[in-house]
Design an enzyme around this catalytic site. Structure first.
Site, PDB file in Angstrom:
ATOM      1  N   PRO A  98     -19.195 -11.610  12.397  1.00 13.99           N
ATOM      2  CA  PRO A  98     -18.160 -10.793  11.763  1.00 13.99           C
ATOM      3  C   PRO A  98     -16.871 -10.839  12.576  1.00 13.99           C
ATOM      4  CG  PRO A  98     -20.194  -9.544  12.022  1.00 13.99           C
ATOM      5  CD  PRO A  98     -20.384 -10.825  12.767  1.00 13.99           C
ATOM      6  N   GLY A 131     -15.489  -7.051  17.765  1.00 15.29           N
ATOM      7  CA  GLY A 131     -15.962  -6.977  19.148  1.00 15.29           C
ATOM      8  C   GLY A 131     -17.125  -7.900  19.464  1.00 15.29           C
ATOM      9  N   LEU A 132     -17.375  -8.855  18.571  1.00 10.20           N
ATOM     10  CA  LEU A 132     -18.491  -9.780  18.821  1.00 10.20           C
ATOM     11  C   LEU A 132     -18.003 -11.148  19.295  1.00 10.20           C
ATOM     12  CD1 LEU A 132     -20.860  -8.872  15.843  1.00 10.20           C
ATOM     13  CD2 LEU A 132     -21.140  -8.280  18.241  1.00 10.20           C
ATOM     14  N   GLY A 133     -16.730 -11.255  19.554  1.00 10.53           N
ATOM     15  CA  GLY A 133     -16.214 -12.503  20.134  1.00 10.53           C
ATOM     16  C   GLY A 133     -16.022 -13.620  19.131  1.00 10.53           C
ATOM     17  N   ALA A 160     -15.576 -17.698  19.829  1.00 13.65           N
ATOM     18  CA  ALA A 160     -16.666 -18.573  19.371  1.00 13.65           C
ATOM     19  C   ALA A 160     -16.147 -19.662  18.430  1.00 13.65           C
ATOM     20  CB  ALA A 160     -17.756 -17.744  18.686  1.00 13.65           C
ATOM     21  N   ASP A 219     -14.922 -12.843  27.255  1.00 14.53           N
ATOM     22  CA  ASP A 219     -15.440 -13.356  25.977  1.00 14.53           C
ATOM     23  C   ASP A 219     -15.664 -14.859  26.038  1.00 14.53           C
ATOM     24  OD1 ASP A 219     -15.151 -10.814  25.006  1.00 14.53           O
ATOM     25  OD2 ASP A 219     -14.176 -11.420  23.142  1.00 14.53           O
TER      26      ASP A 219
END
Ligand code: PMV
Length: 311
Positions: free
Chosen positions: A98, A102-104, A108, A149
């Site tokens: 998503p 906040g999941l990088g 990525a 990250d």
């Protein structure tokens, strides 16, 4: 290799304070990934990135200096570093991470595209070089990132990270099970990082001790993780979350999900990443409790939950 990828990440401890030189702990979430597929294209057609998720088709031209799109900039930067011409190829990017939560996801997709470009020109790149490239991209688009990250995502290993220091992998004494709960509210890390900066500049006497206290929590958490002391991590997560509230980066929804996880039996819970939205994480003592916590998070309003194991 015609397929490249990179994982999502979660920050377990130390977000925001890490920007000010404190340590932080982050782990990859390998089940969520950005993937880039390389397909050869007709001679002379050049390099194109297709990002179907965001409905974008991006030509990559070496002589451009536009910074309008992070993916095209990433590809260009890689080609320049490798001293290579754009290959005749299409890089198709997809991601299950998503965005703005906040999941990088940004780091990525940059890492996946950079790896795909290297594959397309048949020139391998070392993780250290890739990490430096992705960090440059993060800086361009996110202001003053600490570098955590890109580091955890490129190396795909749990890290104990201190800004500007060589990476240290994290020893995990006992496997840990986390539940990630998504508020469904997108939040830009650049904004929360900027707000913490303003807070710090307005009142350093009040904010510096908060940052120092977070650093102490992170060092204690590292020892607890290495020693397999899951129970000790709960209070450390609570204390870290409380400090993040002081830094104004929590939100009513994040606080609500944290409370719901604790009520459902989690050992600890806190927001993860930039805050004000995005994700929170909860830790359970035993993997068998994870589904009950995930269900409670959904009931409390989480739009998505992910169970992830570390170590
Ligand atoms: O990308 P996010 O939202 O997980 O946040 C990164 C962590 C921060 O500490 C808030 C910023 C940084 O650059 O370290």
């Amino acid at each position: 290799m015609n397929q490249a990828s990179a994982p999502a990440k979660i920050i377990l401890f130390g977000e925001h304070a890490v920007v000010y030189g404190q340590p932080a702990i982050a782990v990859p979430v390998s089940a969520l990934r950005a993937s880039a597929q390389v397909t050869p294209a007709a001679a002379g057609s050049g390099l194109r990135i297709e990002a179907a998720d965001v409905d974008a088709v991006l030509p990559v031209e070496l002589d451009s200096d536009a910074i309008d799109n992070a993916l095209a900039v990433t590809a260009r930067m890689v080609l320049r570093q490798l001293d290579a011409k754009p290959p005749d190829a299409i890089i198709r990017l997809t991601s299950t991470i998503p965005m703005a939560s906040g999941l990088g996801s940004g780091a990525a997709v940059s890492a996946a595209v950079a790896r795909a470009v290297c594959a397309a020109v048949d020139q391998p790149v070392a993780d250290a070089q890739l990490n430096a490239i992705v960090y440059e991209i993060e800086k361009m688009y996110h202001g003053t990132p600490s570098g955590i990250d890109n580091t955890v995502i490129v190396y795909e290993q749990p890290v104990y990270f201190v800004r500007g220091k060589p990476i240290k992998t994290l020893h995990i004494g006992q496997p840990l099970t986390f539940i990630i709960g998504d508020t469904g509210q997108s939040a830009l890390t650049k904004i929360t990082v900027g707000d913490v900066r303003r807070l710090y500049e307005q009142d350093p006497e009040r904010i510096q001790p908060v940052l120092d206290a977070i650093g102490t929590i992170v060092r204690q958490a590292r020892q607890a993780i290495a020693g397999g002391d899951t129970a000790a991590l709960g209070p450390l997560m609570q204390a870290n979350h409380a400090h993040l509230r002081t830094l104004t980066v929590s939100s009513p929804q994040l606080d609500q999900l944290v409370q719901a996880a604790l009520d459902a039996g989690a050992v600890g819970a806190k927001l993860s990443g930039g805050g004000r939205g995005g994700n929170m994480i909860a830790l359970v003592a035993d993997p068998s409790q994870a589904q009950a916590v995930a269900d409670a998070l959904r009931q409390a309003g989480a739009v998505r939950t992910i169970i992830t194991h570390v170590g």
